[in-house]
Design an enzyme around this catalytic site. Structure first.
Site, PDB file in Angstrom:
ATOM      1  N   GLY A  46       0.845  -1.188   0.000  1.00  0.00           N
ATOM      2  CA  GLY A  46       0.000   0.000   0.000  1.00  0.00           C
ATOM      3  C   GLY A  46       0.878   1.236   0.000  1.00  0.00           C
ATOM      4  N   ALA A  51       9.989   8.598  13.549  1.00  0.00           N
ATOM      5  CA  ALA A  51      10.780   9.209  12.479  1.00  0.00           C
ATOM      6  C   ALA A  51       9.972  10.185  11.642  1.00  0.00           C
ATOM      7  CB  ALA A  51      11.378   8.125  11.593  1.00  0.00           C
ATOM      8  N   GLU A 103       2.608  -2.481  22.490  1.00  0.00           N
ATOM      9  CA  GLU A 103       2.085  -1.122  22.371  1.00  0.00           C
ATOM     10  C   GLU A 103       0.671  -1.155  21.823  1.00  0.00           C
ATOM     11  OE1 GLU A 103       3.415   0.949  18.227  1.00  0.00           O
ATOM     12  OE2 GLU A 103       5.052   0.375  19.557  1.00  0.00           O
ATOM     13  N   HIS A 154       9.739   4.650  16.435  1.00  0.00           N
ATOM     14  CA  HIS A 154       8.475   4.850  15.708  1.00  0.00           C
ATOM     15  C   HIS A 154       8.038   6.314  15.713  1.00  0.00           C
ATOM     16  CE1 HIS A 154       5.148   3.062  13.569  1.00  0.00           C
ATOM     17  NE2 HIS A 154       4.283   3.737  14.295  1.00  0.00           N
ATOM     18  N   ALA A 211       5.504  -1.641  10.699  1.00  0.00           N
ATOM     19  CA  ALA A 211       4.067  -1.485  10.473  1.00  0.00           C
ATOM     20  C   ALA A 211       3.366  -1.201  11.799  1.00  0.00           C
ATOM     21  CB  ALA A 211       3.513  -2.742   9.804  1.00  0.00           C
ATOM     22  N   ARG A 212       2.877  -2.239  12.433  1.00  0.00           N
ATOM     23  CA  ARG A 212       2.207  -2.136  13.730  1.00  0.00           C
ATOM     24  C   ARG A 212       2.698  -3.283  14.610  1.00  0.00           C
ATOM     25  NH1 ARG A 212       1.696   2.434  12.946  1.00  0.00           N
ATOM     26  NH2 ARG A 212      -0.151   3.488  12.161  1.00  0.00           N
TER      27      ARG A 212
END
Length: 168
Positions: free
Chosen positions: A13, A153, A123, A151, A93-94
């Site tokens: 994506g 940036a 998280e 995470h 990603a996550r």
């Protein structure tokens, strides 16, 4: 040394595209798999591939999928088995997509050579829970083969403005 490697992008994506674009400068062969998207072969010199092709050819794998019910826990013991050779794994990603315990085991038995974690399983969407440390996470934090990044940036004044524009 990416020029001599094959990089696999799981999820093509917006973020997968952005990664592919940046990888061009380093010259690796880039394969990308996306369960819900096709027709991107050749974009940014990317070769559209199946998951089996990634498993057979990739040296480095980067996760670029959204967190959904389907992807939560997607990277687990089963997923980490069956690669043709050990991989370097990046999760930008996550966090909940990757099972921390599974990564820990894969590093211990050599299926994963190294890992880059920009996100953590513990998280939440609100970043609470980052102080919780499972034994597997504690072990990963002490492992020199694992690189952690915060995470953040992309969090700049300009990025907030772009985000607001997109949301509008």
């Amino acid at each position: 040394e990416l020029g001599a490697r094959t990089v696999g992008i799981v999820g093509f994506g917006v973020m997968g595209n952005a990664v592919a674009k940046r990888l061009q400068a380093f010259g690796p062969r880039v394969l990308a798999y996306d369960k819900y998207k096709s027709g991107f072969d050749g974009q940014y010199n990317v070769q559209e591939a199946t998951m089996d092709e990634l498993r057979a050819r990739c040296d480095v794998v980067t996760l670029q999928v959204p967190l959904t019910e389907e992807t939560e826990g997607f990277i687990n013991d089963e997923w980490l088995q069956g690669w043709a050779h050990p991989i370097c794994l990046i999760n930008a990603a996550r966090g909940p997509i990757l099972r921390t315990e599974s990564l820990h085991k894969a590093l211990q038995d050599g299926r994963v050579l190294s890992a880059g974690l920009d996100v953590l399983e513990s998280e939440g969407r609100d970043l609470l829970g980052l102080t919780e440390r499972s034994p597997a996470l504690t072990s990963l934090m002490a492992d020199e083969r694992v690189l952690f990044s915060p995470h953040v940036a992309g969090w700049t004044v300009e990025s907030y403005e772009k985000l607001a524009t997109v949301l509008l």
